[in-house]
Design an enzyme around this catalytic site. Structure first.
Site, PDB file in Angstrom:
ATOM      1  N   ARG A 233       0.945  -0.937   0.235  1.00 51.16           N
ATOM      2  CA  ARG A 233      -0.357   0.261  -0.558  1.00 51.16           C
ATOM      3  C   ARG A 233       0.712   1.284  -0.209  1.00 51.16           C
ATOM      4  NH1 ARG A 233      -3.327  -2.771  -2.003  1.00 51.16           N
ATOM      5  NH2 ARG A 233      -5.557  -3.139  -1.084  1.00 51.16           N
ATOM      6  N   GLU A 262      -2.130   7.782  -4.777  1.00 47.91           N
ATOM      7  CA  GLU A 262      -3.567   7.345  -6.042  1.00 47.91           C
ATOM      8  C   GLU A 262      -4.210   6.773  -6.188  1.00 47.91           C
ATOM      9  OE1 GLU A 262      -1.243   2.811  -5.148  1.00 47.91           O
ATOM     10  OE2 GLU A 262      -3.775   2.088  -4.907  1.00 47.91           O
ATOM     11  N   HIS A 294      -1.123  -0.113  -9.876  1.00 43.49           N
ATOM     12  CA  HIS A 294      -1.656  -0.908  -8.772  1.00 43.49           C
ATOM     13  C   HIS A 294      -1.997  -2.001 -10.013  1.00 43.49           C
ATOM     14  CE1 HIS A 294      -3.512  -1.506  -4.487  1.00 43.49           C
ATOM     15  NE2 HIS A 294      -3.410  -2.551  -4.619  1.00 43.49           N
TER      16      HIS A 294
HETATM   17  P1  NAD Z   1      -1.350 -11.140   4.459  1.00 45.56           P
HETATM   18  O1  NAD Z   1      -2.322 -10.631   5.796  1.00 45.56           O
HETATM   19  O2  NAD Z   1      -1.691 -12.595   4.728  1.00 45.56           O
HETATM   20  O3  NAD Z   1       0.038 -10.904   5.560  1.00 45.56           O
HETATM   21  C1  NAD Z   1       0.437  -9.241   5.951  1.00 45.56           C
HETATM   22  C2  NAD Z   1       2.089 -10.055   6.870  1.00 45.56           C
HETATM   23  O4  NAD Z   1       2.117  -8.621   7.437  1.00 45.56           O
HETATM   24  C3  NAD Z   1       1.498 -10.903   8.572  1.00 45.56           C
HETATM   25  O5  NAD Z   1       2.343 -11.756   8.789  1.00 45.56           O
HETATM   26  C4  NAD Z   1       1.168  -9.791   9.422  1.00 45.56           C
HETATM   27  O6  NAD Z   1       1.720 -10.063  10.565  1.00 45.56           O
HETATM   28  C5  NAD Z   1       2.590  -8.673   8.679  1.00 45.56           C
HETATM   29  N1  NAD Z   1       2.560  -7.819   9.524  1.00 45.56           N
HETATM   30  C6  NAD Z   1       1.067  -7.248  10.531  1.00 45.56           C
HETATM   31  N2  NAD Z   1       1.682  -5.927  10.644  1.00 45.56           N
HETATM   32  C7  NAD Z   1       2.992  -5.320  10.055  1.00 45.56           C
HETATM   33  C8  NAD Z   1       4.297  -4.810  10.262  1.00 45.56           C
HETATM   34  N3  NAD Z   1       3.794  -3.506  11.218  1.00 45.56           N
HETATM   35  N4  NAD Z   1       4.759  -4.499  10.057  1.00 45.56           N
HETATM   36  C9  NAD Z   1       5.671  -5.790   9.218  1.00 45.56           C
HETATM   37  N5  NAD Z   1       4.278  -6.680   8.736  1.00 45.56           N
HETATM   38  C10 NAD Z   1       3.481  -6.879   9.905  1.00 45.56           C
HETATM   39  O7  NAD Z   1      -0.972 -10.466   3.967  1.00 45.56           O
HETATM   40  P2  NAD Z   1      -0.808 -10.385   2.220  1.00 45.56           P
HETATM   41  O8  NAD Z   1      -1.783 -11.438   1.167  1.00 45.56           O
HETATM   42  O9  NAD Z   1       0.237 -11.789   1.813  1.00 45.56           O
HETATM   43  O10 NAD Z   1      -1.038  -9.314   1.482  1.00 45.56           O
HETATM   44  C11 NAD Z   1      -0.167  -8.060   2.187  1.00 45.56           C
HETATM   45  C12 NAD Z   1      -0.395  -6.939   1.663  1.00 45.56           C
HETATM   46  O11 NAD Z   1       0.095  -7.320   0.246  1.00 45.56           O
HETATM   47  C13 NAD Z   1      -2.003  -6.789   1.636  1.00 45.56           C
HETATM   48  O12 NAD Z   1      -2.422  -5.427   3.147  1.00 45.56           O
HETATM   49  C14 NAD Z   1      -2.236  -5.608   1.014  1.00 45.56           C
HETATM   50  O13 NAD Z   1      -2.326  -4.496   1.476  1.00 45.56           O
HETATM   51  C15 NAD Z   1      -1.689  -5.577  -0.217  1.00 45.56           C
HETATM   52  N6  NAD Z   1      -1.599  -6.675  -1.545  1.00 45.56           N
HETATM   53  C16 NAD Z   1      -1.389  -6.114  -2.899  1.00 45.56           C
HETATM   54  C17 NAD Z   1      -1.450  -5.995  -4.234  1.00 45.56           C
HETATM   55  C18 NAD Z   1      -1.381  -5.649  -5.234  1.00 45.56           C
HETATM   56  O14 NAD Z   1      -1.860  -5.824  -6.656  1.00 45.56           O
HETATM   57  N7  NAD Z   1      -0.354  -4.505  -5.505  1.00 45.56           N
HETATM   58  C19 NAD Z   1      -2.752  -7.091  -3.864  1.00 45.56           C
HETATM   59  C20 NAD Z   1      -3.314  -8.057  -3.292  1.00 45.56           C
HETATM   60  C21 NAD Z   1      -2.685  -7.219  -1.771  1.00 45.56           C
END
Ligand code: NAD
Length: 336
Positions: A233, A262, A294
């Site tokens: 994000r 964005e 994105h």
């Molecule tokens: P997920 O919930 O499986 O994993 C997120 C991880 O981040 C978890 O292990 C959590 O413990 C950790 N976390 C929480 N707070 C934290 C902190 N302060 N510091 C470090 N780690 C922390 O999520 P995911 O499916 O792996 O997705 C991750 C992110 O990817 C989503 O939140 C979303 O914003 C982003 N995303 C982007 C796109 C894109 O098209 N660009 C698509 C899907 C998801």
């Protein structure tokens, strides 16, 4: 037939939702709006039974109030993140569902593509050769084998990205407040990760705690010449601090799929506009920055999975069932 009003819809959404909708025992009526969901456009939802929104829709308290006033009690986010939904306003009034995991590989592979392209200056090479310029000076890269990848957020996507980095022979460090046990991944404090990593890749959610996680103070501690990759994000990174770090060589480059402002920009063709976002204009003009709008999720596999999970969640909702895709419920307190 229950009606779903889709906001910020694109041709690729229609393809997959329409293809899967007709296979349902009880298909929905799908209504497509290209407009983003926001206070000015929420009136389009009047008469629908459900609303389906995306990452840059504005589901603030005002929008929640209006939807609830129309008798709509379910909002389906066709994405994983939900930082654009005012959950305090929604919980107890709207059931909010999301797609927790549709294709972690899609995002991890895009992050890897950005890492490789920025490192080897592929975006510049592409522009040069199209201009019949075959000079390669200035396109110097590095070898990733033996380098250190620092992954912030070791969830579904972070784990897949770690595997890709390991396939390149990189050492992997990770920071996550909830560490798990993973082969050949060393969990370390954030400061250690920042100071040791040649590539820093963000895979944590945007929360109050992670807003501007990568700010000027954090950037002062990174290993000089590191690459920053952000497919998570935009607001995880302070754009001003990022620009400074790119200017003074603290960072050798950045691969960005997200940008903190964005919301009104991505997914639109704004090539005719003169009045442009200043920070974004600075970033995209830099030779060591590669920005995509994105699109890390944009694979056939992810689009199919998003449509399938969203339609299943809505079917379950109208059958009176709760699912693990629920972020909060109209009839009970917040579950995340
Ligand atoms: P997920 O919930 O499986 O994993 C997120 C991880 O981040 C978890 O292990 C959590 O413990 C950790 N976390 C929480 N707070 C934290 C902190 N302060 N510091 C470090 N780690 C922390 O999520 P995911 O499916 O792996 O997705 C991750 C992110 O990817 C989503 O939140 C979303 O914003 C982003 N995303 C982007 C796109 C894109 O098209 N660009 C698509 C899907 C998801």
């Amino acid at each position: 037939m229950k009606k779903i009003a889709f906001f910020d819809s694109k041709p690729y959404d229609k393809v997959w939702f329409e293809r899967l909708n007709v296979t349902l025992a009880e298909p929905f009526e799908l209504i497509w709006y290209e407009s983003r969901l926001r206070p000015e456009t929420v009136c389009l939802a009047d008469g629908a039974d459900a609303v389906c929104a995306f990452v840059n829709d504005d589901i603030s308290a005002q929008v929640v109030d209006t939807l609830a006033g129309y008798g709509i009690s379910v909002l389906a986010m066709r994405c994983a993140g939900f930082s654009n939904v005012d959950l305090d306003a929604a919980c107890g009034r709207l059931t909010v569902v999301r797609v927790p995991a549709y294709s972690p590989d899609s995002i991890a592979e895009h992050a890897a593509a950005l890492m490789l392209a920025v490192d080897r200056r592929i975006h510049r090479a592409y522009a040069r050769t199209r201009d019949y310029n075959f000079n390669i000076a200035g396109l110097e890269g590095t070898v990733l084998r033996g380098k250190c990848a620092g992954i912030i957020g070791m969830g579904r996507i972070g784990i897949q990205f770690a595997r890709l980095c390991q396939a390149f022979g990189m050492r992997v460090l990770a920071y996550d407040p909830q560490p798990t046990r993973l082969d050949s991944v060393k969990f370390v404090p954030l400061a250690e990760l920042l100071s040791q990593s040649d590539v820093i890749s963000l895979h944590c959610p945007l929360t109050k705690e992670t807003y501007h996680l990568i700010d000027a103070a954090a950037l002062q501690t990174v290993k000089r010449g590191a690459l920053l990759i952000n497919t998570s994000r935009g607001a995880l990174v302070d754009s001003n601090a990022l620009i400074e770090a790119l200017n003074d060589g603290t960072l050798r480059g950045a691969g960005l799929d997200v940008y903190e402002e964005e919301g009104d920009i991505f997914y639109e063709d704004l090539s005719d506009t003169v009045d442009r976002d200043e920070q974004l204009s600075i970033l995209v003009a830099k030779p060591n920055v590669l920005l995509t709008a994105h699109q890390a999720f944009l694979t056939d596999e992810a689009l199919e999975s998003i449509a399938e999970t969203t339609l299943k969640s809505l079917t379950a909702f109208f059958d009176g069932k709760h699912t693990e895709c629920e972020v909060c419920s109209a009839d009970r307190k917040r579950s995340i």
